[in-house]
Design a protein around this motif. Sequence first.
Motif: not given
Length: 593
Positions: A543-558
């Motif tokens: 759900a955190t994988i969005a267009e143009g987003a950096d890796s901070s959101a996936p990293r925080a969720q991981a």
Amino acid sequence: MRFAKGAEPVLDLPTALRELVADGLLEVAEARRIAGKGPGRDQQQWHPLSIIAAAQPQDRRAPGKPLDMASLSTWLAEKAGLPLWHINPLKVKVSQVTSVMSFEFAVRHNILCVEVTADDLVIATGQPWLQDWVGSVEQVNRKPVRRVVVDLDDLRKFTTEFYSLSRSVQGAGRLQGGDAPRSAVTNMEQLFELGSLKDPDAQDQHIVRITDWLLQYAFDQRASDIHIEPRRELGKVRFRIDGVLHQVYELPAQVMQAVVSRLKILGRMNVAERRKPQDGRVKTKTPQGNEVELRLSTLPTAFGEKLVVRIFDPEVLLRSFADLGLTGEDHQCWQDMVSRPHGMVLVTGPTGSGKTTTLYSTLKLLATEEVNVSTVEDPIEMVVDVFNQTQVQHNIELDFATGIRTLMRQDPDIIMVGEIRDRETAEMAIQAALTGHLVLSTLHTNDAPSAITRLQDLGVASHLLRVTLNGVMAQRLVRLLCHHCKARTVVDETLWRELTQPWPEPCPSHIFQPVGCLECRNTGFLGRQGIYEIMPASNALRATIAEGADSSAPRAQALKDGMRTLRLAGARKVAAGLTSIEEVLRVTADYEQ
């Protein structure tokens, strides 16, 4: 030492046995057994201590342990009052030590020069009480002699190897003509001299011998790569051992070029072409009889062709997950990701971090009779008969994307793509994962979450990435502390906090640090193992994988999902006594927490 009256002070078999019994190292019965048997037909030229060690008598001081050559060499050094020296072939300058005396002189007196310093000559002797040769050596070389004792088996072995190599280099060098310039042929600095003879022939027996020695030496030293590098005056040979380069030898420029040509011939490469990079392969055997594959790569440089030989040992490349260091929860998590019937699994890390070994070991387990496993590689690292392997060939327009497109018509179950480098390859890998295939591949990113950003940068749509990604694993290789010499030490809490920041990890009461011994060539490390950062694609992560987003959101969720970072995985290996804090920080220097 008590020698027979009126005889030369030579340590023969009866004298050695008598003194070992007198010093309490050998039982009388064992001494009589060895004396009665005497040297075998192939042992006539052996040192008496080598004959004793080969008989494997029991050491009276250590019940159950044989009296080996290490113990006997230590005894001889103490008996003679001389230092015990270890011959490290990686540090011996062969051309220097063999110029001190002739081979015949060395064999006759059972000696070998092992180091030449500015002040003296370090010479190993197998007969410490014979010194009639010292004056001659000092007079010829105008330097004092410092005598030492070495392992007698090493003395015999390296005397033959060093002088054989030196003779081959000199013999090959003479083929170029005595007046040929030292810097004879280079790419950017051409220097010609009329009347000079041609370069040594790559098929000349001297060149063949040098090349064979080079390969066997690399196998003995556990090297993963051989670098043959041209310089202005001399060519350098370096081995990569446990991830670190060691200089091994220097060759005259023309001899080095002939060695490169010899290896190119073996690898079925174009010997005449020195302007363009080339790739080749060689299959050979180690002295122990194990098959080894060599991958050759040439590159034109300022002073000629540079050649790198990568050594692939099947026993190293196809290892168990426990040997790789992938155990416990990490192993289970990885198994879950690659056991799904479809989707994409990525392994990330810099060159030389063990990605190929991880993928090959995984495919070896997945390639059962019930599934079709196919790979597209550039180049094929190791030919394995349980896979269907395809080599990328750009000259006929067979690239990664074309290979994947063709494989999808070959009824595959599992596809391994050597590396995702461009948009077309990424899109084809995604399409293969969408149409019911399990796709495994590699990316060059520093950590696992960055793989998502990298794929988006290549043009992969986020909605496709969300539905196809099974997970990502980042990895590094850390050197393992030598279990023969590692020493317990207190923990540097500052370094420990740096290693585990910002995740609290209990500080161990003690850790281990490298020391250095003969087994590890005084490096303190012996072998390597992986540390892993595994990021499964949970629903929350997708759900955190969005267009143009950096890796901070996936990293925080991981991290919320329980991902163990590379440095935290390294910290746990430090706490287990397998490696050091400094080593983990070294291999993760590019890692951003």
